[in-house]
Design an enzyme around this catalytic site. Sequence first.
Site, mmCIF file in Angstrom:
data_model
loop_
_atom_site.group_PDB
_atom_site.id
_atom_site.type_symbol
_atom_site.label_atom_id
_atom_site.label_comp_id
_atom_site.label_asym_id
_atom_site.label_seq_id
_atom_site.Cartn_x
_atom_site.Cartn_y
_atom_site.Cartn_z
ATOM 1 N N GLY A 166 -1.356 -22.775 -52.208
ATOM 2 C CA GLY A 166 -0.594 -23.855 -52.815
ATOM 3 C C GLY A 166 0.716 -24.212 -52.147
ATOM 4 C CG ASP A 167 5.009 -23.529 -50.649
ATOM 5 O OD1 ASP A 167 5.009 -24.471 -49.835
ATOM 6 O OD2 ASP A 167 6.051 -22.914 -50.966
ATOM 7 C CG LEU A 168 -1.204 -21.267 -46.269
ATOM 8 C CD1 LEU A 168 -0.661 -19.904 -46.617
ATOM 9 C CD2 LEU A 168 -2.713 -21.283 -46.277
#
Length: 261
Positions: A166-168
Amino acid sequence: MRSAEDLGGSHGRRLRRGVLDDGREVFVKTGAASDAFASEAAGLRWLGEVVDVPEVVEVGRDRLVLSWVCEEPPTPAAAETFGRALARLHRAGAPGFGAPWPGFIATLPMDNAPVDDWPTFYAARRVLPFLRMARLPASDVVLVERAVDRIAEVAGPAEPPARIHGDLWSGNVLWSGGSGVLIDPAAHGGHRETDLAMLALFGLPYLDRVLGAYREAFPLAEGWRERVPLHQLHPLLVHVVLFGGGYRDSLMDAVRRVSAL
């Protein structure tokens, strides 16, 4: 804790490297009381059912203590191993689009309430809330909203919910043990192309090797490269909210590319 080394701050939190009384090295994040630490811990545990993440040693309203990750230089072989691991993570799936814990990206809250389909989830839970926070000129807002209206049309074939980080971005991948170790997740059930688009946003060592190994393990739907800007709308809006107008041009370029799909 036997000792602690200050590593500076990030998003209003203090970061430290510590040694526990039993000799274990840990990473300690502290800050104002918030649900964000519990959210991060829940995401790490969920991702950790499938791939390498730091162990959650302790979590509280004002702190998160994780096992220390000993980093090493990235290599092509490690990138390929990471690509296969990421494919395995996404294949593990999720109960739906969303998550049963509150969402956060940096210190910003995100609504993880489940939605039946990804285009609606992405528009209602990710893009539009941050558009309202971004303080963009009215003319920009209109263009972003037009792009949002096209999400269902340009999202590609429907896919089941993937288990995603999700926040890669590259800073949330630590190279260790011959692969990538995931940190700082905004984990939820989402679209797997979101993680891949985030890796491309700020670059990752040997990204071509990561993507090649990923696609061998879990082929992507036709047109995935053209959809990268669609999945970058949310992280770019987050950066406008957090860091200001310096990211506006990148955001509006992505909006134009989505509108041209």
